[in-house]
Design an enzyme around this catalytic site. Structure first.
Site, mmCIF file in Angstrom:
data_model
loop_
_atom_site.group_PDB
_atom_site.id
_atom_site.type_symbol
_atom_site.label_atom_id
_atom_site.label_comp_id
_atom_site.label_asym_id
_atom_site.label_seq_id
_atom_site.Cartn_x
_atom_site.Cartn_y
_atom_site.Cartn_z
ATOM 1 C CG ASP A 36 0.599 -4.886 -4.367
ATOM 2 O OD1 ASP A 36 -0.249 -5.592 -4.926
ATOM 3 O OD2 ASP A 36 1.319 -5.295 -3.437
ATOM 4 C CE LYS A 58 -2.594 -8.868 -1.153
ATOM 5 N NZ LYS A 58 -3.869 -9.530 -0.858
ATOM 6 C CG MET A 170 0.672 -2.552 7.308
ATOM 7 S SD MET A 170 0.554 -4.174 6.509
ATOM 8 C CE MET A 170 1.940 -5.042 7.282
#
Length: 240
Positions: A36, A58, A170
């Site tokens: 990732d 990602k 996030m």
């Protein structure tokens, strides 16, 4: 031909030295490694020299490798008899879509083993001496994503009612909305808050603030993702 096996591995919060011993051992055994975007490339030093390394980036808000394509890559390699390490930042089961990958592969008959990693929501605050729980100050710690899909909006009022430490993953891009919802739900505007970008890495950045000014302070400091937001009285214990 015997099918291979997939190891769904959490690569930790950033610092390669925080990788678990088991994760390092398995990275050194497999034939193929799917990495990732948020995984520190230093962990690949444990890989075999002949291992095939495939980067499947990602990251929220940027062009990313479709999840379906990643699943298909895993299937193709195990069907060719190869053992695969699927490396994900932090812990694969904490906002990493690890559960989706696990059950997709198992439905296809693939043998999958999950190797937990140290999630950034624990390791990053600890790097600045922020204990998520502390006797008489915070009896709960809640992990929540600041980025949701569809109508899966977080109930921010319930986060306030828990009255412990709130760790937001996030959340940078929606922080103004999030802090407005928290304040509207009764959170003290002067509640200590911190934002940490690239936590546990040499380039980590720390910002100490209050909930009422957090979004503006982050904009002024030009902090960006990946970042962890910590809100709660324990933030006052931090060192910068």
């Amino acid at each position: 031909m015997k099918c291979g096996k997939v190891y769904l591995i959490g690569a930790g919060p950033g610092d390669a030295d925080l990788l678990t011993v088991k994760a390092a051992r398995l990275i050194g055994q497999v034939d193929t490694i799917l990495v990732d975007d948020l995984v520190n490339r230093d962990v690949l030093r444990y890989a075999r020299t002949d291992a095939e390394i495939i980067h499947v980036g990602k990251r929220g808000g940027r062009m990313s490798t479709p999840q379906e394509y990643i699943n298909q890559l895993c299937l193709e390699h195990v069907e060719a008899g190869k053992d695969v390490a699927r490396l994900k930042g932090g812990d694969p089961f904490i906002f990493g879509r690890g559960g989706e990958e696990l059950f997709t592969l198992r439905r296809a008959g693939v043998v999958v083993e999950v190797i937990s990693g140290l999630t950034s929501g624990i390791a990053v605050p600890a790097a600045f001496d922020i204990p998520l729980t502390y006797r008489h100050i915070a009896q709960t710690a809640t992990f929540v994503t600041g980025t949701t899909s569809g109508n899966d909006e977080v109930c921010w009022r319930s986060m306030v009612e828990l009255s412990g430490t709130l760790v937001i993953y996030m959340g940078i891009s929606r922080l103004e909305h999030i802090t407005q919802r928290l304040l509207a739900s009764g959170l003290d505007p002067d509640m200590p808050a911190a934002a940490i970008q690239n936590g546990t890495l040499a380039e980590q950045r720390f910002l100490l603030s209050r909930v009422c000014t957090l979004a503006a302070d982050i904009r002024a400091a030009k902090l960006q993702s990946p970042a962890i937001i910590i809100i709660g009285s324990v933030v006052s214990l931090a060192h910068s």
